[in-house]
Write a protein that holds these residues in place. Structure first.
Motif, PDB file in Angstrom:
ATOM      1  N   LEU A 130     -16.206 -26.234  11.829  1.00  0.00           N
ATOM      2  CA  LEU A 130     -14.934 -26.369  11.121  1.00  0.00           C
ATOM      3  C   LEU A 130     -13.793 -26.679  12.087  1.00  0.00           C
ATOM      4  CD1 LEU A 130     -15.137 -23.436   8.529  1.00  0.00           C
ATOM      5  CD2 LEU A 130     -15.291 -25.893   8.077  1.00  0.00           C
ATOM      6  N   MET A 131     -13.767 -26.019  13.237  1.00  0.00           N
ATOM      7  CA  MET A 131     -12.690 -26.256  14.198  1.00  0.00           C
ATOM      8  C   MET A 131     -12.816 -27.628  14.839  1.00  0.00           C
ATOM      9  SD  MET A 131     -12.043 -22.542  16.045  1.00  0.00           S
ATOM     10  CE  MET A 131     -13.757 -22.301  16.540  1.00  0.00           C
ATOM     11  N   ALA A 132     -14.059 -28.084  15.046  1.00  0.00           N
ATOM     12  CA  ALA A 132     -14.247 -29.417  15.606  1.00  0.00           C
ATOM     13  C   ALA A 132     -13.885 -30.507  14.605  1.00  0.00           C
ATOM     14  CB  ALA A 132     -15.692 -29.591  16.074  1.00  0.00           C
ATOM     15  N   ARG A 133     -14.073 -30.220  13.321  1.00  0.00           N
ATOM     16  CA  ARG A 133     -13.791 -31.221  12.292  1.00  0.00           C
ATOM     17  C   ARG A 133     -12.312 -31.292  11.961  1.00  0.00           C
ATOM     18  NH1 ARG A 133     -12.674 -34.887   9.870  1.00  0.00           N
ATOM     19  NH2 ARG A 133     -13.613 -35.824   8.008  1.00  0.00           N
ATOM     20  N   GLY A 144     -18.394 -21.633  22.758  1.00  0.00           N
ATOM     21  CA  GLY A 144     -19.301 -22.542  23.461  1.00  0.00           C
ATOM     22  C   GLY A 144     -19.681 -23.744  22.626  1.00  0.00           C
ATOM     23  N   ALA A 145     -19.965 -23.528  21.346  1.00  0.00           N
ATOM     24  CA  ALA A 145     -20.313 -24.655  20.477  1.00  0.00           C
ATOM     25  C   ALA A 145     -19.129 -25.593  20.282  1.00  0.00           C
ATOM     26  CB  ALA A 145     -20.802 -24.133  19.131  1.00  0.00           C
ATOM     27  N   LEU A 146     -17.933 -25.050  20.209  1.00  0.00           N
ATOM     28  CA  LEU A 146     -16.750 -25.909  20.075  1.00  0.00           C
ATOM     29  C   LEU A 146     -16.585 -26.818  21.291  1.00  0.00           C
ATOM     30  CD1 LEU A 146     -14.183 -26.732  18.567  1.00  0.00           C
ATOM     31  CD2 LEU A 146     -13.007 -24.818  19.689  1.00  0.00           C
ATOM     32  N   ARG A 147     -16.776 -26.269  22.467  1.00  0.00           N
ATOM     33  CA  ARG A 147     -16.719 -27.100  23.677  1.00  0.00           C
ATOM     34  C   ARG A 147     -17.816 -28.155  23.665  1.00  0.00           C
ATOM     35  NH1 ARG A 147     -16.722 -24.406  29.277  1.00  0.00           N
ATOM     36  NH2 ARG A 147     -16.431 -26.604  29.770  1.00  0.00           N
ATOM     37  N   GLY A 148     -19.004 -27.752  23.211  1.00  0.00           N
ATOM     38  CA  GLY A 148     -20.111 -28.700  23.175  1.00  0.00           C
ATOM     39  C   GLY A 148     -19.893 -29.814  22.174  1.00  0.00           C
ATOM     40  N   LEU A 149     -19.363 -29.477  21.008  1.00  0.00           N
ATOM     41  CA  LEU A 149     -19.120 -30.503  19.990  1.00  0.00           C
ATOM     42  C   LEU A 149     -18.027 -31.476  20.408  1.00  0.00           C
ATOM     43  CD1 LEU A 149     -19.311 -28.286  16.773  1.00  0.00           C
ATOM     44  CD2 LEU A 149     -21.060 -29.820  17.666  1.00  0.00           C
ATOM     45  N   ARG A 150     -17.171 -31.047  21.314  1.00  0.00           N
ATOM     46  CA  ARG A 150     -16.109 -31.921  21.820  1.00  0.00           C
ATOM     47  C   ARG A 150     -16.523 -32.638  23.105  1.00  0.00           C
ATOM     48  NH1 ARG A 150     -11.202 -29.451  19.937  1.00  0.00           N
ATOM     49  NH2 ARG A 150     -11.317 -29.628  17.662  1.00  0.00           N
ATOM     50  N   SER A 151     -17.746 -32.434  23.573  1.00  0.00           N
ATOM     51  CA  SER A 151     -18.163 -32.945  24.872  1.00  0.00           C
ATOM     52  C   SER A 151     -18.599 -34.410  24.903  1.00  0.00           C
ATOM     53  CB  SER A 151     -19.316 -32.094  25.424  1.00  0.00           C
ATOM     54  OG  SER A 151     -20.463 -32.194  24.584  1.00  0.00           O
ATOM     55  N   TRP A 179     -18.464 -38.841  10.041  1.00  0.00           N
ATOM     56  CA  TRP A 179     -18.326 -37.715  10.970  1.00  0.00           C
ATOM     57  C   TRP A 179     -19.515 -36.790  10.895  1.00  0.00           C
ATOM     58  CZ3 TRP A 179     -18.218 -32.506  11.619  1.00  0.00           C
ATOM     59  CH2 TRP A 179     -17.614 -32.014  12.797  1.00  0.00           C
ATOM     60  N   TRP A 180     -20.025 -36.476   9.718  1.00  0.00           N
ATOM     61  CA  TRP A 180     -21.107 -35.509   9.584  1.00  0.00           C
ATOM     62  C   TRP A 180     -22.414 -36.053  10.143  1.00  0.00           C
ATOM     63  CZ3 TRP A 180     -19.717 -30.765   8.772  1.00  0.00           C
ATOM     64  CH2 TRP A 180     -18.521 -30.515   8.097  1.00  0.00           C
ATOM     65  N   ARG A 181     -22.649 -37.346   9.993  1.00  0.00           N
ATOM     66  CA  ARG A 181     -23.851 -37.916  10.600  1.00  0.00           C
ATOM     67  C   ARG A 181     -23.700 -37.993  12.116  1.00  0.00           C
ATOM     68  NH1 ARG A 181     -26.807 -43.681   9.033  1.00  0.00           N
ATOM     69  NH2 ARG A 181     -28.730 -43.282  10.218  1.00  0.00           N
ATOM     70  N   THR A 182     -22.488 -38.260  12.576  1.00  0.00           N
ATOM     71  CA  THR A 182     -22.231 -38.213  14.019  1.00  0.00           C
ATOM     72  C   THR A 182     -22.455 -36.809  14.568  1.00  0.00           C
ATOM     73  OG1 THR A 182     -20.574 -39.972  13.790  1.00  0.00           O
ATOM     74  CG2 THR A 182     -20.504 -38.662  15.803  1.00  0.00           C
ATOM     75  N   LEU A 183     -22.132 -35.820  13.743  1.00  0.00           N
ATOM     76  CA  LEU A 183     -22.371 -34.434  14.147  1.00  0.00           C
ATOM     77  C   LEU A 183     -23.851 -34.194  14.423  1.00  0.00           C
ATOM     78  CD1 LEU A 183     -21.458 -31.411  14.386  1.00  0.00           C
ATOM     79  CD2 LEU A 183     -21.902 -31.248  11.928  1.00  0.00           C
ATOM     80  N   ARG A 201     -23.107 -35.157  18.297  1.00  0.00           N
ATOM     81  CA  ARG A 201     -22.363 -33.981  18.750  1.00  0.00           C
ATOM     82  C   ARG A 201     -23.276 -32.771  18.976  1.00  0.00           C
ATOM     83  NH1 ARG A 201     -16.774 -34.400  18.383  1.00  0.00           N
ATOM     84  NH2 ARG A 201     -15.998 -36.188  17.183  1.00  0.00           N
ATOM     85  N   LEU A 202     -24.175 -32.495  18.043  1.00  0.00           N
ATOM     86  CA  LEU A 202     -25.061 -31.345  18.215  1.00  0.00           C
ATOM     87  C   LEU A 202     -25.997 -31.503  19.417  1.00  0.00           C
ATOM     88  CD1 LEU A 202     -25.969 -30.287  14.562  1.00  0.00           C
ATOM     89  CD2 LEU A 202     -24.586 -29.046  16.225  1.00  0.00           C
ATOM     90  N   PRO A 203     -26.673 -32.661  19.593  1.00  0.00           N
ATOM     91  CA  PRO A 203     -27.484 -32.803  20.818  1.00  0.00           C
ATOM     92  C   PRO A 203     -26.659 -32.693  22.096  1.00  0.00           C
ATOM     93  CG  PRO A 203     -28.117 -34.441  19.201  1.00  0.00           C
ATOM     94  CD  PRO A 203     -26.881 -33.791  18.666  1.00  0.00           C
ATOM     95  N   SER A 204     -25.427 -33.215  22.065  1.00  0.00           N
ATOM     96  CA  SER A 204     -24.587 -33.127  23.262  1.00  0.00           C
ATOM     97  C   SER A 204     -24.119 -31.712  23.543  1.00  0.00           C
ATOM     98  CB  SER A 204     -23.360 -34.038  23.104  1.00  0.00           C
ATOM     99  OG  SER A 204     -23.744 -35.390  22.941  1.00  0.00           O
ATOM    100  N   SER A 205     -24.111 -30.844  22.521  1.00  0.00           N
ATOM    101  CA  SER A 205     -23.609 -29.480  22.704  1.00  0.00           C
ATOM    102  C   SER A 205     -24.657 -28.532  23.257  1.00  0.00           C
ATOM    103  CB  SER A 205     -23.103 -28.944  21.360  1.00  0.00           C
ATOM    104  OG  SER A 205     -24.174 -28.754  20.456  1.00  0.00           O
ATOM    105  N   VAL A 206     -25.913 -28.978  23.368  1.00  0.00           N
ATOM    106  CA  VAL A 206     -26.975 -28.071  23.810  1.00  0.00           C
ATOM    107  C   VAL A 206     -26.700 -27.472  25.187  1.00  0.00           C
ATOM    108  CG1 VAL A 206     -29.414 -27.967  24.485  1.00  0.00           C
ATOM    109  CG2 VAL A 206     -28.755 -29.062  22.338  1.00  0.00           C
ATOM    110  N   PRO A 207     -26.263 -28.248  26.198  1.00  0.00           N
ATOM    111  CA  PRO A 207     -25.994 -27.628  27.502  1.00  0.00           C
ATOM    112  C   PRO A 207     -24.895 -26.569  27.449  1.00  0.00           C
ATOM    113  CG  PRO A 207     -26.177 -30.006  27.716  1.00  0.00           C
ATOM    114  CD  PRO A 207     -26.122 -29.718  26.252  1.00  0.00           C
ATOM    115  N   TYR A 208     -23.988 -26.664  26.496  1.00  0.00           N
ATOM    116  CA  TYR A 208     -22.942 -25.655  26.342  1.00  0.00           C
ATOM    117  C   TYR A 208     -23.408 -24.504  25.449  1.00  0.00           C
ATOM    118  CZ  TYR A 208     -19.790 -29.279  28.125  1.00  0.00           C
ATOM    119  OH  TYR A 208     -19.184 -30.228  28.905  1.00  0.00           O
ATOM    120  N   LEU A 209     -24.272 -24.808  24.523  1.00  0.00           N
ATOM    121  CA  LEU A 209     -24.666 -23.821  23.525  1.00  0.00           C
ATOM    122  C   LEU A 209     -25.665 -22.810  24.076  1.00  0.00           C
ATOM    123  CD1 LEU A 209     -24.226 -22.981  20.624  1.00  0.00           C
ATOM    124  CD2 LEU A 209     -26.052 -24.551  19.937  1.00  0.00           C
TER     125      LEU A 209
END
Length: 292
Positions: free
Chosen positions: A108-111, A173-180, A196-200, A204-212
């Motif tokens: 929600l915060m990333a969106r 951590g997930a917020l940082r990852g979704l913005r990464s 946006w949701w398909r991009t998520l 965004r979700l695969p990119s957030s793994v190192p932060y998550l």
């Protein structure tokens, strides 16, 4: 073979770390002052008497001793084992709830920037509330919930407290990852008309793994801490937290006994962190390097 050798090396290093800690304990007990190390009137290192610091082998052998003369075949180790399983179960429930809540808040915060401005300060502020103070309140509020034949129990209160501590690192951590993701990657998705949701899901979700993953490990440790503290504050029997209080009452005559549930709590934390490590293995294709 190289992977097996790396695993063996990690096991050996972990064992060596435990042995070094035990050696440092015994060295300080043998060489340290009996009244502890004082700076002014402040004690910075504990006393080295047998009452304050029992020998390592006394703590280890205590697991095989009977709980008391009336316990029959129940040993300290068996009681601590049952308490660890009880605490681990409540911690796992709290961790799952905290992870789900944290991920939802992060999305929600990333969106929506407005959602981030409105919620993030309160999310940070929530962690400044003393945990031992809100645990009885959660139990009192929960006892008023009745849904059909289901009644709120003290175990539910403990799991909620564990989730209360676990959701914070996941949300941040997930917020940082979704913005990464790089701006070029986001622009490419936008150029192809991807919403946006398909991009998520795709980016965004695969990119957030190192932060998550570090956030999940911290959430696992926090959920164990929250569970133990809540068990003590609420007075819930069956877990490690209450067992620490009960065994501490016999510390005057049996100083090694209170250390058994303390080591049990440490073991629960290690198991929780190890479970997140298994999740990290499943996410290996997305781990380009863990963020700190």
């Amino acid at each position: 073979m190289s992977r097996a050798l790396r695993l063996l090396g990690r096991i050996l290093l972990g064992t060596l770390g435990v042995l070094l800690l035990a050696g440092a304990w015994e060295a300080y007990k043998a060489l340290g002052p009996s009244n502890g190390v004082l700076i002014g009137d402040t004690t910075v290192l504990p006393r080295t008497t047998d009452l304050a610091m029992p020998h390592v082998w006394e703590i280890v052998t205590k697991f095989s001793d009977p709980v008391n003369s009336f316990s029959g075949t129940d040993t300290v180790g068996s009681v601590v084992w049952s308490a660890c399983l009880f605490t681990l179960k409540l911690s796992a429930i709290g961790w799952v709830i905290g992870v789900v809540v944290g991920l939802v808040l992060a999305v929600l915060m990333a969106r929506f920037r407005l959602a981030e401005s409105a919620m993030l300060p309160w999310i940070v502020l929530s962690q400044t509330v003393p945990l031992i103070a809100i645990a009885p309140l959660v139990r009192r509020w929960g006892s008023q919930i009745h849904i059909g034949g289901w009644v709120w129990s003290s175990e539910n209160s403990v799991s909620v407290i564990a989730a209360y501590l676990a959701f914070f690192p996941v949300a941040v951590g997930a917020l940082r990852g979704l913005r990464s993701p790089d701006a070029t990657h986001l622009d490419l998705m936008h150029a192809y008309g991807v919403g946006w949701w398909r991009t998520l899901v795709k980016l965004r979700l695969p990119s957030s793994v190192p932060y998550l993953l570090p956030a999940l490990r911290l959430a696992a440790a926090s959920s164990v801490i929250g569970t133990v503290v809540a068990e003590v504050s609420i007075g819930l029997r069956g877990g490690v937290g209450r067992l620490i209080i009960e065994y501490a009452q016999s510390a005057g005559g049996d100083p090694a006994k209170p250390w058994a549930p303390i080591l049990g709590a440490v073991a629960v934390g290690l198991v929780a962190a190890g479970a997140v490590g298994v999740i990290g293995l499943l996410c290996r294709p997305y781990r380009r390097g863990e963020a700190t």
